[in-house]
Motif scaffolding. Structure first.
Motif, PDB file in Angstrom:
ATOM      1  N   VAL A 134       0.524  -1.022  -0.012  1.00 27.45           N
ATOM      2  CA  VAL A 134      -0.084  -0.202   0.105  1.00 27.45           C
ATOM      3  C   VAL A 134       1.034   1.584   0.250  1.00 27.45           C
ATOM      4  CG1 VAL A 134      -1.909   1.768   1.312  1.00 27.45           C
ATOM      5  CG2 VAL A 134      -1.984  -1.350   1.025  1.00 27.45           C
ATOM      6  N   SER A 193       5.120 -18.134   8.378  1.00 27.82           N
ATOM      7  CA  SER A 193       3.640 -18.474   8.398  1.00 27.82           C
ATOM      8  C   SER A 193       1.595 -17.664   8.802  1.00 27.82           C
ATOM      9  CB  SER A 193       3.182 -20.071   9.296  1.00 27.82           C
ATOM     10  OG  SER A 193       3.134 -19.188  10.720  1.00 27.82           O
ATOM     11  N   PRO A 194       0.550 -18.231   8.447  1.00 31.84           N
ATOM     12  CA  PRO A 194      -0.510 -16.629   8.380  1.00 31.84           C
ATOM     13  C   PRO A 194      -0.370 -16.800  10.350  1.00 31.84           C
ATOM     14  CG  PRO A 194      -0.936 -18.666   6.910  1.00 31.84           C
ATOM     15  CD  PRO A 194      -0.012 -18.656   7.629  1.00 31.84           C
ATOM     16  N   ARG A 196       2.303 -14.314  10.998  1.00 31.26           N
ATOM     17  CA  ARG A 196       2.013 -13.281  10.610  1.00 31.26           C
ATOM     18  C   ARG A 196       1.137 -12.617  11.729  1.00 31.26           C
ATOM     19  NH1 ARG A 196       2.322 -11.712   4.157  1.00 31.26           N
ATOM     20  NH2 ARG A 196       3.660 -12.597   3.841  1.00 31.26           N
ATOM     21  N   ALA A 197      -0.162 -13.324  11.961  1.00 27.34           N
ATOM     22  CA  ALA A 197      -0.632 -12.218  12.535  1.00 27.34           C
ATOM     23  C   ALA A 197      -0.731 -12.030  14.248  1.00 27.34           C
ATOM     24  CB  ALA A 197      -2.170 -13.327  13.196  1.00 27.34           C
ATOM     25  N   ARG A 205       5.329 -20.484  -7.075  1.00 30.14           N
ATOM     26  CA  ARG A 205       3.366 -19.691  -7.117  1.00 30.14           C
ATOM     27  C   ARG A 205       3.805 -18.763  -7.212  1.00 30.14           C
ATOM     28  NH1 ARG A 205       0.952 -20.772  -1.332  1.00 30.14           N
ATOM     29  NH2 ARG A 205       0.163 -18.624  -2.192  1.00 30.14           N
ATOM     30  N   LEU A 244       4.376 -13.929  -1.748  1.00 29.01           N
ATOM     31  CA  LEU A 244       3.710 -14.102  -0.838  1.00 29.01           C
ATOM     32  C   LEU A 244       3.785 -12.563  -0.995  1.00 29.01           C
ATOM     33  CD1 LEU A 244       2.861 -15.500   2.565  1.00 29.01           C
ATOM     34  CD2 LEU A 244       1.890 -16.783   0.420  1.00 29.01           C
ATOM     35  N   ALA A 245       2.288 -11.704  -0.663  1.00 31.85           N
ATOM     36  CA  ALA A 245       2.915 -10.426  -0.852  1.00 31.85           C
ATOM     37  C   ALA A 245       3.179  -9.655   0.342  1.00 31.85           C
ATOM     38  CB  ALA A 245       1.379  -9.980  -0.385  1.00 31.85           C
ATOM     39  N   GLY A 248       1.339  -4.442   3.530  1.00 30.00           N
ATOM     40  CA  GLY A 248      -0.151  -4.429   2.894  1.00 30.00           C
ATOM     41  C   GLY A 248      -1.033  -4.472   3.776  1.00 30.00           C
ATOM     42  N   LEU A 249      -0.897  -5.356   5.149  1.00 30.71           N
ATOM     43  CA  LEU A 249      -1.608  -5.043   6.556  1.00 30.71           C
ATOM     44  C   LEU A 249      -1.821  -4.245   7.164  1.00 30.71           C
ATOM     45  CD1 LEU A 249      -0.649  -9.098   6.231  1.00 30.71           C
ATOM     46  CD2 LEU A 249      -2.604  -8.512   5.841  1.00 30.71           C
ATOM     47  N   GLU A 287      -5.619 -12.564  -6.904  1.00 32.69           N
ATOM     48  CA  GLU A 287      -5.795 -11.776  -6.141  1.00 32.69           C
ATOM     49  C   GLU A 287      -5.861 -10.047  -5.461  1.00 32.69           C
ATOM     50  OE1 GLU A 287      -2.047 -15.982  -6.152  1.00 32.69           O
ATOM     51  OE2 GLU A 287      -1.657 -13.481  -5.677  1.00 32.69           O
ATOM     52  N   ARG A 314      -6.796  -8.213  -2.729  1.00 30.85           N
ATOM     53  CA  ARG A 314      -6.075  -7.185  -1.047  1.00 30.85           C
ATOM     54  C   ARG A 314      -6.253  -6.401  -1.630  1.00 30.85           C
ATOM     55  NH1 ARG A 314      -1.148  -8.626  -4.290  1.00 30.85           N
ATOM     56  NH2 ARG A 314      -0.979 -10.511  -3.648  1.00 30.85           N
ATOM     57  N   GLN A 336      -7.248  -4.124   1.874  1.00 34.78           N
ATOM     58  CA  GLN A 336      -6.570  -2.316   2.880  1.00 34.78           C
ATOM     59  C   GLN A 336      -7.517  -1.316   2.568  1.00 34.78           C
ATOM     60  OE1 GLN A 336      -3.750  -3.170  -0.637  1.00 34.78           O
ATOM     61  NE2 GLN A 336      -2.146  -4.655   0.685  1.00 34.78           N
ATOM     62  N   GLU A 367      -6.229 -19.140  -1.483  1.00 29.71           N
ATOM     63  CA  GLU A 367      -5.072 -19.565  -0.743  1.00 29.71           C
ATOM     64  C   GLU A 367      -3.837 -18.437  -0.438  1.00 29.71           C
ATOM     65  OE1 GLU A 367      -3.610 -23.271  -2.081  1.00 29.71           O
ATOM     66  OE2 GLU A 367      -5.669 -24.759  -1.465  1.00 29.71           O
ATOM     67  N   GLN A 368      -3.763 -17.910  -1.203  1.00 30.09           N
ATOM     68  CA  GLN A 368      -2.879 -16.949  -1.536  1.00 30.09           C
ATOM     69  C   GLN A 368      -2.880 -15.822  -0.469  1.00 30.09           C
ATOM     70  OE1 GLN A 368       0.266 -16.992  -2.976  1.00 30.09           O
ATOM     71  NE2 GLN A 368       0.927 -14.438  -3.000  1.00 30.09           N
ATOM     72  N   VAL A 408      -5.245 -16.251   2.349  1.00 26.44           N
ATOM     73  CA  VAL A 408      -5.049 -16.823   4.041  1.00 26.44           C
ATOM     74  C   VAL A 408      -2.976 -16.775   3.888  1.00 26.44           C
ATOM     75  CG1 VAL A 408      -4.820 -19.225   4.593  1.00 26.44           C
ATOM     76  CG2 VAL A 408      -6.580 -17.915   3.361  1.00 26.44           C
ATOM     77  N   ALA A 409      -2.796 -17.354   2.767  1.00 26.85           N
ATOM     78  CA  ALA A 409      -1.003 -17.335   3.333  1.00 26.85           C
ATOM     79  C   ALA A 409      -0.851 -16.104   3.774  1.00 26.85           C
ATOM     80  CB  ALA A 409      -0.191 -18.069   2.368  1.00 26.85           C
ATOM     81  N   GLU A 410      -0.972 -15.191   3.229  1.00 22.77           N
ATOM     82  CA  GLU A 410      -0.505 -13.708   3.337  1.00 22.77           C
ATOM     83  C   GLU A 410      -0.968 -12.770   4.664  1.00 22.77           C
ATOM     84  OE1 GLU A 410      -1.328 -11.072   0.242  1.00 22.77           O
ATOM     85  OE2 GLU A 410       0.210 -12.610  -1.676  1.00 22.77           O
ATOM     86  N   GLY A 411      -1.877 -13.948   5.145  1.00 18.95           N
ATOM     87  CA  GLY A 411      -2.375 -12.825   6.695  1.00 18.95           C
ATOM     88  C   GLY A 411      -4.156 -12.006   5.978  1.00 18.95           C
ATOM     89  N   TYR A 412      -4.209 -12.082   5.224  1.00 16.33           N
ATOM     90  CA  TYR A 412      -5.493 -11.024   4.794  1.00 16.33           C
ATOM     91  C   TYR A 412      -7.132 -12.018   4.771  1.00 16.33           C
ATOM     92  CZ  TYR A 412      -2.702  -7.597   2.557  1.00 16.33           C
ATOM     93  OH  TYR A 412      -1.821  -6.526   2.282  1.00 16.33           O
ATOM     94  N   GLN A 439      -9.930 -10.989   7.430  1.00 11.10           N
ATOM     95  CA  GLN A 439      -9.063 -11.017   8.797  1.00 11.10           C
ATOM     96  C   GLN A 439      -9.400  -9.892   8.805  1.00 11.10           C
ATOM     97  OE1 GLN A 439      -7.752 -13.047  10.478  1.00 11.10           O
ATOM     98  NE2 GLN A 439      -6.069 -13.773  10.145  1.00 11.10           N
ATOM     99  N   LEU A 480      -8.177  -6.090  10.230  1.00 17.29           N
ATOM    100  CA  LEU A 480      -7.633  -4.941   9.582  1.00 17.29           C
ATOM    101  C   LEU A 480      -7.318  -3.875   9.267  1.00 17.29           C
ATOM    102  CD1 LEU A 480      -5.334  -6.764   6.398  1.00 17.29           C
ATOM    103  CD2 LEU A 480      -4.616  -6.583   9.142  1.00 17.29           C
TER     104      LEU A 480
END
Lengths: 471, 471
Positions: free
Chosen positions: A168, A258-259, A262-263, A289, A292-293, A297-298, B29, B33, B37, B69-70, B72-76, B88, B90
């Motif tokens: 962001v 891991s998620p 991160r949290a 793949r 991960l972002a 951004g979170l 994604e 995302r 945000q 899945e992406q 989730v892995a990133e924490g959003y 989530q 935020l």
């Protein structure tokens, strides 16, 4: 003594009459000054009268008078009314000779981590971007740049980081740096000014990123990492309010945060009014793949996202960036100004051009394909020649970590070095060589593939396995 | 709702099918995302089942599953077994807009000091040097450079500084920097590590060179300057063991340090086991005679000679150097590494080429002639339009100081500014605006001529005199 030459006090002075030679006055000044610096004209020595020296040198007296006056003004000579000109008392200097400081070991295979393939640096494209910058930039751009960096570059980078890294950010949030070490040095200074006194760092981790903390007043606190990334519980326990992490691809372990970590990290940051410096050092390269972002951004209010072109283009460019939370902009810019007013503007112009033309992303696609092939080859070769190996980390970046079983990582690297193969023991990346439990007495080594083309990897690993089998 | 478009929770998602578009997974994604945000997908919101969203978007379910899945892995997002996927919690972010920070005053005449004529930057020659560097450098040069800098550049510079500045230096004594502020920041860190706690600085002096001392632990002590340069008696009295001076051409007063002050300075340095940082910022430009050699040549064991191309080429290049005494090399390199591992190598390669080809000295000769003409014009115009003016300083550099008589320097500059003429009041160069006696209630202003071509100087000064006569 020949014409146009003088030899007093054992000193030899000669004219240079080659094309483009300096004026006679400057030549004489230089000869006399050097003679004093080398101790050839000792302190207290009386200089010949100007008419005498002029006769010896075959020049006008005026040349000698001017040179003497210059050296009096500079402090080499003193002029005493009625008594002539003397050499001042100065320490004598050896003619110091150049001592080469080049390391002279030549490696057959150097599995250096964290360096891209420098032979694939896009010389032609970078030159074209530089040409475009030099041909089109208004002259005003050749001044000191603004501390934050070139607006055009920040605009292009903000769009790129939003698109590719899920950040962001608008141009105003970005500051251009000389690279990630520079960014961390600036942040260390800014954090110290705000009363921070320690910062959690990954253990093991990338040691050069610790150097900015030396003498900064911030103490780095090692926090363990595992296959889920940084251990946030340990971070909380440390009492630190700041942390430096590489959540997208931890160096050297190669894990992704891991998620749930991160949290927990975001929760910690809010609870302690803290700061996260996110080192996004090689996120361009993920092969299995999408990467991960960035966690920036979170929680953009508490994360400084730092990155550079050192892995994607070349360290030699010294170009990087920080994405700053609003509340850290002023302290960071103050700290930046205290270290250096700005980053080389012509390089910034060239990078802005390279980004907006799409050249940078084309280059990344080419490199991603190439490195993916190398990694695949390296994993295959390791598995073939080291049946008990555990390859750690995700399919990403420019390195992997291999655990070859019980033993000493340092002894293994030393034995490889004796055969001109360079591998990097994990203890190299541990602060104060304090090894975490999971790597204690393990032959865990980091293998980078940025510097070794795909076709040489199999042979390199085979050679390495021969050494290992003789241990 | 049209095909290939989804609108849940008021969120609009659309596919980009333009050439070179990112994959559908990445697009989805990114859309999701960004929505989180921006707060468009609120915390706790349940995402549509993957099959439902896939139908709405006209894509395969796999695309949606991958994107979920992406995130989730990133924490959003969070995935709750049997209960679907949720957003989530935020903090929401405003879509921050770019705020322009460009200063919008346009000056008719800006007599800025210390900036060369940027329109005369040798773009073509610099591009040629860069081309040569990029075409011929071995790939290994694109790595991090050595902290001390490129050997070829240090070798060329040592020869140049010996020849032109009377310095005693070999390549090994040189460290390449990003410029003079960078060099002073590095030395401040090194000096602090060695227990120095204050440093004498010229008063008045070049304020940007004070910024490296902010928060460094070194206190700058203002030492008066006059027509003989720094007052060494006051320096001795200050108790400082270090000093930062510009003896060849003091900024802004324009004086040269006299032989007796030079001798006293060297004596002081030996007596206190001290350190002299010699800022040789514009010594390339002297118009009436040869510039005085650097004092570094008189006492290389105690002098750090610092310089850059900011006045001779352009500040935008961020290229400078330090000549270090033997005993300061290790502390200075340690301090350098802590701030940034090296200076942009491609720029160093280009400058090395520009030096060794003779291009740099040709450029200096052209500029010297041009600036000499401007200075002559400026002095003549000042004398014509301000009959009571005292022009201070030697015929050198890119500025002069003019004392226009009793009054306020700041009020005079403000009145000029109202007419879009920018002049620089002397109090701008006084630490804490503490004005030395000789400038108290004097309309003393600094006038630079780097930014104003010769043919516009007479008119600019005439306009300035009209303003002055109305005060």
């Amino acid at each position: 003594m020949s014409e146009n030459q003088s030899n007093f006090s054992g000193l030899k002075l000669e004219w240079d009459r080659s094309p483009g030679h300096p004026s006679l006055i400057r030549q004489l000044e230089h000869g006399l000054r050097t003679a004093v610096q080398r101790g050839q004209l000792p302190a207290g020595a009386r200089l010949p009268a100007s008419r005498v020296l002029a006769d010896q040198l075959g020049c006008s007296r005026w040349v000698v008078v001017q040179a003497y006056e210059q050296l009096v003004a500079e402090g080499y000579f003193a002029s005493v009314t009625g008594a002539g000109t003397y050499v001042q008392s100065l320490p004598a200097h050896d003619e110091r000779r150049h001592r080469s400081s080049i390391e002279n070991i030549s490696w057959r295979y150097d599995f250096a981590a964290g360096i891209p393939d420098l032979s694939l640096f896009p010389r032609r494209e970078w030159l074209a971007a530089t040409r475009s910058a030099l041909n089109t930039a208004p002259s005003a751009e050749f001044d000191y740049g603004t501390p934050a960096g070139l607006l055009a570059l920040r605009t292009n980078l903000a769009a790129y980081l939003g698109r590719v890294r899920g950040a962001v950010a608008v141009a105003d949030d970005l500051v251009i740096t000389n690279g990630v070490v520079h960014a961390v040095a600036v942040m260390a200074r800014a954090m110290r000014a705000r009363g921070f006194d320690r910062i959690g760092v990954e253990h093991p981790g990338w040691i050069p990123l610790r150097t900015p903390f030396d003498g900064s007043g911030l103490t780095p606190i090692p926090i363990p990492v595992d296959s889920e990334g940084l251990d946030v519980t340990e971070l909380i326990r440390s009492g630190a309010r700041a942390v430096l992490i590489s959540p997208a691809h931890q160096f050297p372990v190669g894990s992704v945060m891991s998620p749930r970590r991160r949290a927990a990290l975001l929760e910690w940051a809010d609870a302690v009014d803290g700061l996260i410096i996110e080192d996004d050092y090689d996120a361009e390269f993920r092969y299995d793949r999408n990467p991960l972002a960035a966690i920036q951004g979170l929680l953009p209010e508490r994360v400084v996202l730092v990155g550079s072109v050192s892995k994607s283009l070349a360290p030699a460019l010294r170009l990087g960036w920080m994405v700053l939370p609003e509340s850290w902009k002023t302290p960071a810019l103050d700290a930046l100004r205290a270290v250096d007013p700005s980053v080389a503007v012509i390089s910034q112009l060239a990078f802005a051009e390279y980004l907006s033309s799409g050249g940078f992303e084309r280059h990344l696609r080419r490199m991603r394909k190439d490195y993916a092939g190398r990694r695949q080859q390296l994993v295959a070769s390791m598995t073939e020649h080291f049946p008990n190996v555990t390859v750690q980390g995700i399919s990403a970046g420019l390195h992997l970590m291999a655990d070859l079983g019980p033993g000493s990582d340092i002894a293994f690297a030393a034995q490889a070095a004796a055969q001109q193969i360079r591998v990097y023991p994990v203890s190299r990346y541990c602060l104060n060589r304090d090894i975490p439990d999971q790597y204690m007495n393990r032959r865990a080594v980091v293998l980078g593939y940025g510097g070794i083309p795909q076709h040489r990897i199999a042979e390199g690993i085979k050679t390495l396995s021969n050494i290992a089998s003789t241990i």
